[in-house]
Write a protein that holds these residues in place. Structure first.
Motif, PDB file in Angstrom:
ATOM      1  N   LEU A 184      39.809  40.061  46.712  1.00 17.38           N
ATOM      2  CA  LEU A 184      40.907  39.833  45.769  1.00 17.38           C
ATOM      3  C   LEU A 184      42.257  40.109  46.424  1.00 17.38           C
ATOM      4  O   LEU A 184      43.191  39.308  46.300  1.00 17.38           O
ATOM      5  N   ASP A 185      42.349  41.219  47.149  1.00 14.58           N
ATOM      6  CA  ASP A 185      43.606  41.581  47.810  1.00 14.58           C
ATOM      7  C   ASP A 185      44.007  40.561  48.883  1.00 14.58           C
ATOM      8  O   ASP A 185      45.173  40.216  49.016  1.00 14.58           O
ATOM      9  N   LYS A 186      43.030  40.079  49.651  1.00 12.90           N
ATOM     10  CA  LYS A 186      43.319  39.153  50.745  1.00 12.90           C
ATOM     11  C   LYS A 186      43.599  37.726  50.280  1.00 12.90           C
ATOM     12  O   LYS A 186      44.457  37.043  50.831  1.00 12.90           O
ATOM     13  N   TYR A 187      42.822  37.257  49.287  1.00 16.28           N
ATOM     14  CA  TYR A 187      42.843  35.836  48.952  1.00 16.28           C
ATOM     15  C   TYR A 187      43.336  35.514  47.537  1.00 16.28           C
ATOM     16  O   TYR A 187      43.599  34.352  47.243  1.00 16.28           O
ATOM     17  N   THR A 203      26.158  38.849  35.935  1.00 16.85           N
ATOM     18  CA  THR A 203      27.270  38.084  36.492  1.00 16.85           C
ATOM     19  C   THR A 203      28.505  38.962  36.634  1.00 16.85           C
ATOM     20  O   THR A 203      28.583  40.039  36.039  1.00 16.85           O
ATOM     21  N   GLY A 204      29.477  38.472  37.360  1.00 20.08           N
ATOM     22  CA  GLY A 204      30.785  39.096  37.362  1.00 20.08           C
ATOM     23  C   GLY A 204      31.476  38.770  36.050  1.00 20.08           C
ATOM     24  O   GLY A 204      31.171  37.759  35.407  1.00 20.08           O
ATOM     25  N   GLY A 205      32.408  39.594  35.634  1.00 18.84           N
ATOM     26  CA  GLY A 205      33.073  39.403  34.350  1.00 18.84           C
ATOM     27  C   GLY A 205      33.866  38.125  34.225  1.00 18.84           C
ATOM     28  O   GLY A 205      34.101  37.629  33.125  1.00 18.84           O
ATOM     29  N   SER A 206      34.272  37.550  35.352  1.00 22.70           N
ATOM     30  CA  SER A 206      35.084  36.326  35.297  1.00 22.70           C
ATOM     31  C   SER A 206      34.255  35.054  35.462  1.00 22.70           C
ATOM     32  O   SER A 206      34.818  33.965  35.583  1.00 22.70           O
ATOM     33  N   ALA A 207      32.941  35.170  35.419  1.00 20.88           N
ATOM     34  CA  ALA A 207      32.071  33.995  35.553  1.00 20.88           C
ATOM     35  C   ALA A 207      32.418  32.909  34.546  1.00 20.88           C
ATOM     36  O   ALA A 207      32.329  31.717  34.851  1.00 20.88           O
ATOM     37  N   ILE A 208      32.871  33.304  33.379  1.00 18.88           N
ATOM     38  CA  ILE A 208      33.133  32.373  32.286  1.00 18.88           C
ATOM     39  C   ILE A 208      34.323  31.463  32.540  1.00 18.88           C
ATOM     40  O   ILE A 208      34.548  30.517  31.791  1.00 18.88           O
ATOM     41  N   TYR A 209      35.077  31.696  33.601  1.00 19.77           N
ATOM     42  CA  TYR A 209      36.198  30.819  33.930  1.00 19.77           C
ATOM     43  C   TYR A 209      35.751  29.556  34.660  1.00 19.77           C
ATOM     44  O   TYR A 209      36.560  28.658  34.889  1.00 19.77           O
ATOM     45  N   PHE A 255      40.948  49.935  36.938  1.00 20.93           N
ATOM     46  CA  PHE A 255      40.514  48.629  37.421  1.00 20.93           C
ATOM     47  C   PHE A 255      41.136  48.310  38.777  1.00 20.93           C
ATOM     48  O   PHE A 255      40.947  47.228  39.302  1.00 20.93           O
ATOM     49  N   LEU A 256      41.862  49.265  39.354  1.00 25.66           N
ATOM     50  CA  LEU A 256      42.606  49.017  40.590  1.00 25.66           C
ATOM     51  C   LEU A 256      41.719  48.738  41.798  1.00 25.66           C
ATOM     52  O   LEU A 256      42.146  48.083  42.738  1.00 25.66           O
ATOM     53  N   ASP A 257      40.484  49.240  41.787  1.00 25.95           N
ATOM     54  CA  ASP A 257      39.587  49.015  42.932  1.00 25.95           C
ATOM     55  C   ASP A 257      38.301  48.305  42.510  1.00 25.95           C
ATOM     56  O   ASP A 257      37.317  48.325  43.208  1.00 25.95           O
ATOM     57  N   ARG A 258      38.350  47.646  41.371  1.00 27.15           N
ATOM     58  CA  ARG A 258      37.162  47.041  40.770  1.00 27.15           C
ATOM     59  C   ARG A 258      36.957  45.577  41.167  1.00 27.15           C
ATOM     60  O   ARG A 258      35.900  45.010  40.926  1.00 27.15           O
ATOM     61  N   GLY A 259      37.963  44.943  41.746  1.00 23.15           N
ATOM     62  CA  GLY A 259      37.842  43.520  42.059  1.00 23.15           C
ATOM     63  C   GLY A 259      37.907  42.680  40.792  1.00 23.15           C
ATOM     64  O   GLY A 259      37.211  41.681  40.659  1.00 23.15           O
ATOM     65  N   PHE A 260      38.745  43.080  39.863  1.00 18.60           N
ATOM     66  CA  PHE A 260      38.864  42.443  38.557  1.00 18.60           C
ATOM     67  C   PHE A 260      39.748  41.204  38.683  1.00 18.60           C
ATOM     68  O   PHE A 260      40.955  41.312  38.889  1.00 18.60           O
ATOM     69  N   ALA A 261      39.141  40.015  38.568  1.00 21.02           N
ATOM     70  CA  ALA A 261      39.837  38.744  38.806  1.00 21.02           C
ATOM     71  C   ALA A 261      40.635  38.314  37.579  1.00 21.02           C
ATOM     72  O   ALA A 261      40.105  37.708  36.659  1.00 21.02           O
ATOM     73  N   LYS A 262      41.926  38.653  37.592  1.00 23.07           N
ATOM     74  CA  LYS A 262      42.831  38.271  36.508  1.00 23.07           C
ATOM     75  C   LYS A 262      44.176  37.920  37.122  1.00 23.07           C
ATOM     76  O   LYS A 262      44.442  38.235  38.275  1.00 23.07           O
ATOM     77  N   GLU A 263      45.018  37.275  36.316  1.00 19.22           N
ATOM     78  CA  GLU A 263      46.371  36.999  36.786  1.00 19.22           C
ATOM     79  C   GLU A 263      47.075  38.322  37.053  1.00 19.22           C
ATOM     80  O   GLU A 263      46.922  39.277  36.285  1.00 19.22           O
TER      81      GLU A 263
END
Length: 183
Positions: free
Chosen positions: A56-59, A84-90, A121-129
């Motif tokens: 997430l940080d790199k890309y 699944t990951g939480g953002s699978a639904i996107y 959530f800072l180190d969780r890899g949480f894919a959000k805007e």
């Protein structure tokens, strides 16, 4: 008499927010049912040899979601419980693949409990805007989780695998969505 056995799905995909209990409930259910357990976040980290947060940080979050779509679209389902990951639904592509190959269960946990389970959530890899709050991401995702689920499990705990299993046995193969409450 025609058999419905072919149409019954023998795999389950768990969807929901980070902290909903997908991995812990999925592992418990797989163990109880004698099924394979797959965690898509672990698959991503193994494939890329990096943590989700590092990716997430790199890309950025869009790239992480694309990686997640690719991994989910290539799961080999065979009597599998998938967390699944939480953002699978996107990814509609990934979700349609999951729907075709598994019964999708939404682990619906209140935001207050999510925030207790995941204080940062800072180190969780949480894919959000980047500008989006956790609360806004939670609200945005609720309709998508419901859209794709075959059933909804309310407030699951890590020990709730058996309740998911018994609920599925009574509803698998029938149309519509079912809801199971677990204390």
């Amino acid at each position: 008499m025609t058999s419905n056995k072919k149409s019954l799905k023998t795999s389950i995909s768990l969807i929901g927010m980070a902290g909903a209990g997908k991995s812990s409930s999925g592992l418990a259910l797989a163990s109880k049912a004698g099924m394979n357990f797959v965690d898509s976040d672990q698959l991503i980290e193994t494939q890329y040899k990096e943590t989700l947060q590092s990716i997430l940080d790199k890309y950025g979050y869009i790239k992480l979601r694309k990686i997640e779509e690719s991994v989910l679209s290539n799961i080999d389902f065979h009597e599998t419980i998938l967390a699944t990951g939480g953002s699978a639904i996107y990814s509609s592509k990934a979700m349609e693949y999951l729907r075709a190959n598994s019964c999708i269960i939404f682990l619906d946990v209140p935001l207050e409990l999510i925030l207790k389970r995941v204080p940062s959530f800072l180190d969780r890899g949480f894919a959000k805007e980047p500008s989006q709050s956790i609360e806004d991401a939670f609200a945005e995702r609720q309709d998508l989780y419901k859209k794709y689920s075959s059933g909804i499990m309310l407030s699951p705990s890590p020990a709730s695998g058996m309740q998911i299993e018994s609920g599925l046995k009574s509803s698998t193969g029938k149309g519509g969505s079912s809801t199971w409450n677990v204390s």
